[in-house]
Design a protein around this motif. Sequence first.
Motif, PDB file in Angstrom:
ATOM      1  N   VAL A 179      31.422  38.394  37.344  1.00 19.02           N
ATOM      2  CA  VAL A 179      30.749  37.044  38.278  1.00 19.02           C
ATOM      3  C   VAL A 179      30.761  36.888  39.584  1.00 19.02           C
ATOM      4  O   VAL A 179      29.575  36.259  39.487  1.00 19.02           O
ATOM      5  CB  VAL A 179      32.798  36.141  37.722  1.00 19.02           C
ATOM      6  CG1 VAL A 179      32.587  34.798  38.201  1.00 19.02           C
ATOM      7  CG2 VAL A 179      33.366  36.458  36.297  1.00 19.02           C
ATOM      8  N   HIS A 180      31.563  37.758  40.247  1.00 19.22           N
ATOM      9  CA  HIS A 180      31.310  36.961  41.781  1.00 19.22           C
ATOM     10  C   HIS A 180      30.803  38.361  42.555  1.00 19.22           C
ATOM     11  O   HIS A 180      30.863  39.212  42.256  1.00 19.22           O
ATOM     12  CB  HIS A 180      32.646  36.776  42.410  1.00 19.22           C
ATOM     13  CG  HIS A 180      32.988  35.845  42.561  1.00 19.22           C
ATOM     14  ND1 HIS A 180      34.336  35.564  41.299  1.00 19.22           N
ATOM     15  CD2 HIS A 180      33.116  34.618  42.944  1.00 19.22           C
ATOM     16  CE1 HIS A 180      34.294  34.107  41.746  1.00 19.22           C
ATOM     17  NE2 HIS A 180      33.938  33.406  42.601  1.00 19.22           N
ATOM     18  N   ASP A 181      29.933  38.353  43.482  1.00 22.16           N
ATOM     19  CA  ASP A 181      29.677  39.191  44.515  1.00 22.16           C
ATOM     20  C   ASP A 181      30.792  39.675  45.333  1.00 22.16           C
ATOM     21  O   ASP A 181      30.365  39.343  46.847  1.00 22.16           O
ATOM     22  CB  ASP A 181      28.222  38.817  44.546  1.00 22.16           C
ATOM     23  CG  ASP A 181      27.594  40.535  45.139  1.00 22.16           C
ATOM     24  OD1 ASP A 181      27.818  41.560  45.292  1.00 22.16           O
ATOM     25  OD2 ASP A 181      26.739  40.332  46.057  1.00 22.16           O
ATOM     26  N   TYR A 182      31.586  40.383  45.459  1.00 20.99           N
ATOM     27  CA  TYR A 182      32.639  41.360  46.457  1.00 20.99           C
ATOM     28  C   TYR A 182      32.347  41.614  46.888  1.00 20.99           C
ATOM     29  O   TYR A 182      31.448  42.855  46.579  1.00 20.99           O
ATOM     30  CB  TYR A 182      33.953  41.264  45.837  1.00 20.99           C
ATOM     31  CG  TYR A 182      34.258  39.925  44.420  1.00 20.99           C
ATOM     32  CD1 TYR A 182      35.498  39.547  45.510  1.00 20.99           C
ATOM     33  CD2 TYR A 182      35.244  39.831  43.634  1.00 20.99           C
ATOM     34  CE1 TYR A 182      35.828  37.940  44.713  1.00 20.99           C
ATOM     35  CE2 TYR A 182      35.886  39.100  42.736  1.00 20.99           C
ATOM     36  CZ  TYR A 182      35.966  37.983  43.716  1.00 20.99           C
ATOM     37  OH  TYR A 182      36.911  37.412  43.069  1.00 20.99           O
ATOM     38  N   SER A 183      32.764  41.879  48.501  1.00 14.20           N
ATOM     39  CA  SER A 183      31.674  43.306  49.232  1.00 14.20           C
ATOM     40  C   SER A 183      32.868  43.807  49.214  1.00 14.20           C
ATOM     41  O   SER A 183      34.509  44.115  48.363  1.00 14.20           O
ATOM     42  CB  SER A 183      32.302  41.848  50.836  1.00 14.20           C
ATOM     43  OG  SER A 183      33.912  42.108  50.965  1.00 14.20           O
ATOM     44  N   ASP A 184      32.524  45.210  49.697  1.00 19.02           N
ATOM     45  CA  ASP A 184      33.407  46.020  49.494  1.00 19.02           C
ATOM     46  C   ASP A 184      35.205  46.275  50.212  1.00 19.02           C
ATOM     47  O   ASP A 184      35.600  47.293  49.491  1.00 19.02           O
ATOM     48  CB  ASP A 184      32.468  47.803  50.432  1.00 19.02           C
ATOM     49  CG  ASP A 184      31.169  47.983  49.683  1.00 19.02           C
ATOM     50  OD1 ASP A 184      31.155  47.583  48.598  1.00 19.02           O
ATOM     51  OD2 ASP A 184      30.958  49.449  50.018  1.00 19.02           O
ATOM     52  N   GLU A 185      34.774  45.525  51.250  1.00 18.63           N
ATOM     53  CA  GLU A 185      36.536  44.743  51.782  1.00 18.63           C
ATOM     54  C   GLU A 185      37.010  44.564  50.855  1.00 18.63           C
ATOM     55  O   GLU A 185      38.291  44.980  50.835  1.00 18.63           O
ATOM     56  CB  GLU A 185      36.351  44.123  52.910  1.00 18.63           C
ATOM     57  CG  GLU A 185      37.010  44.538  53.725  1.00 18.63           C
ATOM     58  CD  GLU A 185      36.522  43.744  55.025  1.00 18.63           C
ATOM     59  OE1 GLU A 185      37.324  42.875  55.534  1.00 18.63           O
ATOM     60  OE2 GLU A 185      35.894  44.128  56.189  1.00 18.63           O
ATOM     61  N   GLU A 186      36.619  43.759  50.116  1.00 20.03           N
ATOM     62  CA  GLU A 186      37.331  42.773  49.502  1.00 20.03           C
ATOM     63  C   GLU A 186      37.952  43.529  48.627  1.00 20.03           C
ATOM     64  O   GLU A 186      38.999  42.924  47.596  1.00 20.03           O
ATOM     65  CB  GLU A 186      36.219  41.184  48.724  1.00 20.03           C
ATOM     66  CG  GLU A 186      36.502  40.342  49.781  1.00 20.03           C
ATOM     67  CD  GLU A 186      35.394  39.304  49.698  1.00 20.03           C
ATOM     68  OE1 GLU A 186      35.827  38.230  49.776  1.00 20.03           O
ATOM     69  OE2 GLU A 186      34.181  39.944  48.579  1.00 20.03           O
ATOM     70  N   ILE A 187      36.700  44.400  47.374  1.00 15.05           N
ATOM     71  CA  ILE A 187      36.978  45.538  46.680  1.00 15.05           C
ATOM     72  C   ILE A 187      38.438  46.190  46.876  1.00 15.05           C
ATOM     73  O   ILE A 187      38.794  46.341  46.591  1.00 15.05           O
ATOM     74  CB  ILE A 187      36.559  45.473  45.688  1.00 15.05           C
ATOM     75  CG1 ILE A 187      34.508  44.710  45.152  1.00 15.05           C
ATOM     76  CG2 ILE A 187      36.729  46.601  44.546  1.00 15.05           C
ATOM     77  CD1 ILE A 187      33.536  45.206  45.150  1.00 15.05           C
ATOM     78  N   LEU A 188      37.695  47.046  47.753  1.00 16.79           N
ATOM     79  CA  LEU A 188      39.045  47.668  48.765  1.00 16.79           C
ATOM     80  C   LEU A 188      40.714  46.921  48.630  1.00 16.79           C
ATOM     81  O   LEU A 188      41.385  47.036  48.597  1.00 16.79           O
ATOM     82  CB  LEU A 188      38.350  48.231  49.984  1.00 16.79           C
ATOM     83  CG  LEU A 188      39.870  49.584  50.516  1.00 16.79           C
ATOM     84  CD1 LEU A 188      39.892  50.411  49.877  1.00 16.79           C
ATOM     85  CD2 LEU A 188      39.045  49.472  51.542  1.00 16.79           C
ATOM     86  N   GLN A 189      40.358  45.324  49.448  1.00 18.76           N
ATOM     87  CA  GLN A 189      41.771  44.345  49.171  1.00 18.76           C
ATOM     88  C   GLN A 189      42.529  44.673  47.698  1.00 18.76           C
ATOM     89  O   GLN A 189      43.572  44.693  47.317  1.00 18.76           O
ATOM     90  CB  GLN A 189      41.750  42.992  49.753  1.00 18.76           C
ATOM     91  CG  GLN A 189      42.642  42.587  50.452  1.00 18.76           C
ATOM     92  CD  GLN A 189      43.326  43.443  51.306  1.00 18.76           C
ATOM     93  OE1 GLN A 189      44.098  43.702  52.414  1.00 18.76           O
ATOM     94  NE2 GLN A 189      45.355  43.415  51.099  1.00 18.76           N
TER      95      GLN A 189
END
Length: 164
Positions: free
Chosen positions: A108-118
């Motif tokens: 669905v979304h294209d999360y940044s690496d930082e968001e995925i890490l969170q």
Amino acid sequence: MREQYWNFYYKTKYQFFYYKRFYILFTRVNHLISIFCGLTSLSCVAAWGIWNVYPVLWSVLICLAQIIQALTPKMPYNDLLVSTKFMICSLDTLLLDIDIKWLDINYVHDYSDEEILQFIENYQKQHTALINQFFSGTYLPELKICVRKATEECNTYFQKYLSN
């Protein structure tokens, strides 16, 4: 970062299956012990009264069955069994959240690496909190049969999950 999320997801799902296998195994062990002790006591009493041969043998067998039955609830794995039962339910709820987030991340979304890490960090904290809550410093022993079956179930789950 998606790969790290996937690895965390896979590891957590594997643990869930391991906990289930451990619970099933030792629940069966407890049932078998209860059945064995009950049948031993009953057959010994019947044999003692009917045959009147070897009364010492029958009384020793009855005593052993009663001792085993009395000690079974005190076995160290029984505390882990109760903890595991509650852990399975709580971990299943956490895995639903992890699963939904994986679908969101992957499709669905294209999360940044930082968001995925969170996301990973938040789920790891929740997972650690569950472990601390239910196991409080103790760990389940790594039993080969549980490892094998949990691995099989985990692989089967993800094969079906990925094919959908």
